[in-house]
Design a protein around this motif. Structure first.
Motif, short mmCIF file in Angstrom:
data_model
loop_
_atom_site.label_atom_id
_atom_site.label_comp_id
_atom_site.label_asym_id
_atom_site.label_seq_id
_atom_site.Cartn_x
_atom_site.Cartn_y
_atom_site.Cartn_z
N ASN A 90 0.76 -0.98 -0.04
CA ASN A 90 0.14 -0.32 -0.13
C ASN A 90 0.70 1.34 -0.09
OD1 ASN A 90 0.87 0.06 3.05
ND2 ASN A 90 -0.71 -1.72 2.95
N PRO A 91 0.73 2.43 -0.47
CA PRO A 91 1.61 3.75 -0.39
C PRO A 91 2.79 3.52 0.47
CG PRO A 91 -0.64 3.91 -1.47
CD PRO A 91 -0.60 2.20 -0.96
N PHE A 92 1.13 3.56 2.39
CA PHE A 92 2.45 4.01 3.18
C PHE A 92 3.71 3.40 2.44
CE2 PHE A 92 3.43 3.37 7.09
CZ PHE A 92 3.83 4.85 8.01
N TRP A 93 3.13 2.09 3.05
CA TRP A 93 4.34 0.60 2.81
C TRP A 93 5.87 1.27 2.28
CZ3 TRP A 93 6.46 -0.73 7.91
CH2 TRP A 93 5.94 -0.56 8.60
N ASN A 94 4.82 1.14 0.97
CA ASN A 94 5.83 1.04 0.06
C ASN A 94 6.33 2.53 -0.27
OD1 ASN A 94 5.14 -1.52 -1.60
ND2 ASN A 94 3.28 -0.68 -2.83
N ILE A 95 6.11 3.57 -0.09
CA ILE A 95 6.68 4.63 -0.13
C ILE A 95 8.24 4.73 0.43
CG2 ILE A 95 6.39 6.94 0.20
CD1 ILE A 95 3.87 6.43 -1.94
N SER A 96 6.85 4.58 1.99
CA SER A 96 7.54 5.14 3.54
C SER A 96 9.47 3.76 3.21
CB SER A 96 7.79 5.11 4.61
OG SER A 96 7.35 3.64 5.11
N ALA A 97 9.66 2.96 2.24
CA ALA A 97 10.28 1.70 2.98
C ALA A 97 11.10 2.06 1.29
CB ALA A 97 9.57 0.39 2.53
N GLY A 98 10.46 2.68 0.17
CA GLY A 98 11.37 2.91 -0.60
C GLY A 98 12.09 4.11 -0.71
N ILE A 99 11.59 4.64 0.38
CA ILE A 99 12.72 6.23 1.04
C ILE A 99 13.72 5.86 1.81
CG2 ILE A 99 13.16 8.44 2.49
CD1 ILE A 99 10.10 8.97 0.74
N VAL A 100 13.56 4.41 2.72
CA VAL A 100 14.91 4.04 3.66
C VAL A 100 15.74 3.22 2.71
CG1 VAL A 100 15.37 2.60 5.29
CG2 VAL A 100 13.65 3.83 5.32
N LEU A 101 14.85 2.82 1.42
CA LEU A 101 16.10 2.09 1.14
C LEU A 101 17.26 2.45 0.45
CD1 LEU A 101 13.70 -0.38 -1.00
CD2 LEU A 101 15.96 -1.77 0.55
N LEU A 102 16.62 3.77 -0.51
CA LEU A 102 17.38 4.67 -1.21
C LEU A 102 19.01 4.96 -0.58
CD1 LEU A 102 15.54 6.98 -3.30
CD2 LEU A 102 17.55 5.24 -4.28
N PHE A 103 18.12 5.49 0.85
CA PHE A 103 19.02 6.20 1.64
C PHE A 103 20.10 5.32 2.66
CE2 PHE A 103 16.27 9.73 2.28
CZ PHE A 103 17.45 10.59 1.71
N SER A 104 19.68 3.90 2.71
CA SER A 104 20.55 2.73 3.21
C SER A 104 21.41 1.97 2.15
CB SER A 104 19.43 2.06 4.36
OG SER A 104 18.62 1.75 3.43
N ARG A 105 21.03 2.64 1.25
CA ARG A 105 22.08 1.85 0.21
C ARG A 105 23.27 2.64 -0.39
NH1 ARG A 105 24.63 -2.54 -2.51
NH2 ARG A 105 24.37 -2.31 -4.90
N PHE A 106 22.77 3.87 0.23
CA PHE A 106 23.87 5.03 -0.92
C PHE A 106 24.93 5.36 -0.34
CE2 PHE A 106 20.88 3.86 -4.36
CZ PHE A 106 21.36 3.74 -5.79
N LEU A 107 24.10 6.17 0.99
CA LEU A 107 25.17 6.69 1.79
C LEU A 107 26.11 5.33 2.64
CD1 LEU A 107 22.87 8.56 4.12
CD2 LEU A 107 24.21 9.25 2.24
N PRO A 108 25.70 4.20 3.42
CA PRO A 108 26.86 2.96 3.11
C PRO A 108 28.08 2.31 1.91
CG PRO A 108 24.64 2.85 4.11
CD PRO A 108 24.65 3.90 2.97
#
Lengths: 579, 197
Positions: free
Chosen positions: A498-516
């Motif tokens: 659903n939009p809440f989990w899809n979008i919030s998880a997507g944002i967390v994923l982007l940060f947590s991949r590229f910053l590390p």
């Protein structure tokens, strides 16, 4: 039972025995030495570079490497978004699966791009074969290659010399795909074919069962997919049930092969670092720290699962098989428990049993594996995460004995420390803030409107939980932990499409991949440019057991301080209720 | 050449150095990873007996299922499969995802125990193996354990007028004992063999 213990030991030992020679091979590939695969891949790579107008001999600095990495990742993201949003009319869709909704496509494209493979859809109904092969499987290759190439840049920077030339990113990347991932995948896929995994482009088969029911059986090009899914520590399943599905993981032998395939490269990358930088002792110290952490997590999990559920024991049935809810008979409780920790300490996130139904202790250990995220870790990125902790340990150790913090003959200064601290603290920040927001909404049963609707069409936030109480809290904590660790497994009871989990998880994923990735590459790049100071009596030795212990302590302290309160509300509270 | 480069604005240079190679490299890698690699695996699949379509099981000349995909057996005349969260609908898959302390889950298990006792009179509660009252991870588990098969023998012997000894022999014949890992019994194979008895 004994044959099950033997099975688990065989998986671990076989991985180690294969990983050392593979590590040497990887080191040779990255340093451009001659290897036996040259005959096949030299012409292919030459052709690819010629078509792409890339000169692999041109060396890049750390900034250029990062720009190259981010640019090509953006291209892949757009390509896969296109596939997922248009799959209904694209070819290879025998089951007539519809296009993804934009929020689901956003989540799926990002999660495969970042090597996480969180899946808010089910493979049978959510994607076409075109999306599976051209979108998702393609990303499984290149996202693994990206992580490995970033690690190769760091390896190069940690050699005993002063330079700002860190090799060619495209070269590392392409070689990772062609010479390391591809051959291992072909081998793993072939074994699966002989074990019964399908590799077909035919759609759903309809037949009548022995009892007379009409059956529909989903199939697909599974063997090729399942190989890179593990070799690249991606973990995204072809089917909804992932490696619990009897087509995706048909036998105990295929289970062993998948287990070895997923830990193999994370092991090998540590040894590759040792061979590449000529720091073999240090590599073994690193591996020892990782293995200690892994064993501390895996042993209690196996015990908990084999002993079974005390509530079921109270009902008076026999539990010789242990806790079998969500588990398959052909693997048994022990191999499933071993898998659950292996898949979470490395960033695979594939499952051969449903994590939501594991015992509370097991759930906590899985989360701890992802919270620390560098007991082995994913292909390439696991080493990068570990490197951050090494930098922190060097600094703390240096201060404790009153020496200048040094690593590999280079001074560690304020700038590197700042980056390392930001990366180390960002991970708990993402997990805890995400969980806090979601729990607040669930606890207040907020009306989510467009952002969420459960199966009955209600918009109440508590509707996304499949389990009440502490376990429900664990479902939300697990989801953000899995995202931030780029793991991709889940307490799948959570209603996350659903939009809440899809979008919030997507944002967390982007940060947590590229910053590390950016952080460690930047630190390594800065270190590489510094003056090389040969080791003296004043140097803090890093290739010793004492230093290993220090690294381990730093990890435990950071994880304990950051996550203990959250874990106490979830699995620990559930455990106390049970006993 | 150098003069020309000097007059290209910095931004355009970036496009040339990073975006164009990225696009082209992506295209050739799609060819390698998403076309050549899967086709190669399809080629290898043609050499295995099932041809890569999945291993099927036949009875009286009819394909009645896939060896690896569990089916629903609820009829008392057959050996039952494990409970399934997706009701053995193999166009999907999944577990119950219920936590170990969830009251609904515990009630489900209790209900399955009661049902089993009704259909299998004479069986003690402590003889019911856990896998027969818990749902599998995939919902398509093709196997049951040795104990799960033998506990059903009295019922089937009665309904099919066979001796229990004969059924035990049948179970022993179907039982698989892999080198590593638990022993298991493929329910579909067992029931097909049972029909042929």
């Amino acid at each position: 039972m004994n044959s099950q213990i033997l099975g688990v030991v065989v998986m671990f030992v076989a991985t180690l025995l294969l990983a050392v020679p593979l590590g040497r091979y990887i080191a040779k590939v990255y340093s451009g030495q001659r290897v036996w695969t040259d005959i096949i891949f030299n012409p292919i790579e030459k052709l690819f570079f010629k078509i792409s107008r890339i000169n692999p001999a041109i060396e890049m600095g750390w900034k250029q490497s990062l720009v190259a990495l981010l640019t090509i990742n953006l291209v892949w993201f757009l390509w896969v978004m296109f596939c997922l949003l248009n799959q209904s009319w694209l070819p290879m869709n025998p089951d007539h699966n519809p296009n993804m909704t934009p929020d689901l496509a956003w989540n799926t494209a990002i999660s495969f791009l970042v090597n996480c493979n969180l899946q808010d859809y089910s493979g049978e109904t959510g994607v076409s074969y075109f999306s599976q092969v051209f979108g998702l499987m393609f990303l499984q290759f290149v996202s693994a290659g990206t992580g490995m190439a970033a690690a190769a840049v760091v390896f190069n920077a940690l050699r005993d010399r002063t330079t700002d030339q860190l090799g060619n990113f495209y070269n590392y990347f392409l070689r990772s795909c062609t010479r390391i991932l591809l051959p291992v995948c072909i081998l793993v896929a072939s074994i699966h074919l002989f074990e019964g995994t399908p590799m077909t482009f035919k759609g759903i088969d309809t037949l009548t069962s022995v009892q007379g029911d009409t059956m529909h059986v989903s199939r697909g090009p599974v063997a090729a997919f399942v190989a890179i899914k593990h070799v690249g520590t991606n973990g995204g399943g072809f089917f909804g049930a992932n490696s619990a599905h009897p087509f995706e993981n048909p036998t105990y032998l295929s289970n062993i092969v998948q287990m070895i395939a997923q830990i193999l490269i994370p092991f090998a990358m540590v040894f590759a670092f040792g061979f590449y930088c000529n720091k073999r002792r240090l590599a073994w110290v690193f591996w020892g720290v990782m293995t200690t952490g892994f064993l501390i997590l895996v042993v209690p999990t196996i015990i908990a699962e084999v002993n079974g559920n005390p509530y079921l024991a109270q009902m008076g049935i026999a539990q010789p098989g242990g806790n079998m809810e969500g588990k398959e008979v052909r693997f048994g409780a022990m191999a499933s428990a071993f898998w659950s920790i292996a898949t979470t300490v490395i960033s695979t996130g594939s499952v051969n049993a449903m994590h939501d139904s594991f015992m509370p202790v097991s759930g906590m250990n899985m989360m701890l594996g992802m919270m620390i995220n560098s007991f082995y870790g994913g292909v390439g990125v696991g080493f990068l995460n570990f490197f951050i902790y090494v930098i922190l340990a060097v600094f703390i150790g240096g201060l404790m004995v009153g020496r200048t913090p040094e690593f590999g003959g280079k001074k560690i200064e304020a700038r590197e420390m700042k980056i390392a601290m930001i990366i180390a603290l960002f991970h708990p920040f993402l997990i805890l803030v995400g969980t806090a927001v979601a729990s607040y909404l669930a606890a207040h049963d907020t009306n989510m409107g467009w952002w969420f609707a459960d199966a009955a069409g209600k918009h109440n936030a508590s509707g996304w939980l499949n389990n009440p109480g502490h376990h429900g809290f664990s479902e939300m904590l697990y989801q953000y932990t899995s995202c931030s660790a780029n793991n991709g497994s889940g307490f799948e009871g959570l209603a996350d499409n659903n939009p809440f989990w899809n979008i919030s998880a997507g944002i967390v994923l982007l940060f947590s991949r590229f910053l590390p990735i950016i952080g460690p590459v930047a630190i390594a790049g800065l270190i590489a440019g510094k003056k090389f100071i040969p080791a003296s009596s004043g140097t803090l030795k890093t290739d010793t057991g004492t230093f290993g212990l220090l690294v381990f302590a730093v990890k435990v302290i950071i994880a304990a301080l950051a996550f203990f309160p959250a874990l106490a509300l979830g699995p620990i509270a559930e455990w106390m209720k049970m006993h | 050449m150098y003069i020309a480069e000097m007059y290209i604005p910095a931004k355009k240079k970036k496009v040339k150095t990073f975006i164009i190679p990225s696009l082209k490299l992506t295209a050739v890698l799609i060819l390698l990873c998403a076309v050549i690699y899967p086709l190669l695996v399809v080629g290898i699949a043609k050499t295995v007996p099932s041809g890569g379509d999945g291993v099927t099981v036949s009875y009286k000349g009819q394909v009645v299922g896939y060896k690896d995909i569990g089916q629903k057996f609820t009829d008392d005349k057959y050996f039952w499969s494990r409970p399934s969260a997706v009701d053995y609908n193999a166009s999907g898959s999944g577990g119950s995802n219920k936590g170990p302390t969830n009251q609904d889950y515990l009630a489900d298990v209790q209900k399955r125990i009661d049902t089993f006792l009704v259909h299998n009179p004479g069986i003690k509660k402590s003889d019911i193996p856990v896998e027969l009252v818990t749902a599998s991870g995939s919902g398509l588990d093709p196997d049951i354990s040795f104990a799960s098969a033998t506990v059903q023998v009295p019922r089937i012997a009665r309904l099919r007028n066979k001796t229990e000894k004969k059924l035990y022999e049948l179970i022993d014949k179907i039982k698989e004992r892999p080198l590593f890992g638990p022993e298991k019994i493929n329910v579909l194979k067992l029931n097909v063999a049972l029909n042929m008895l």
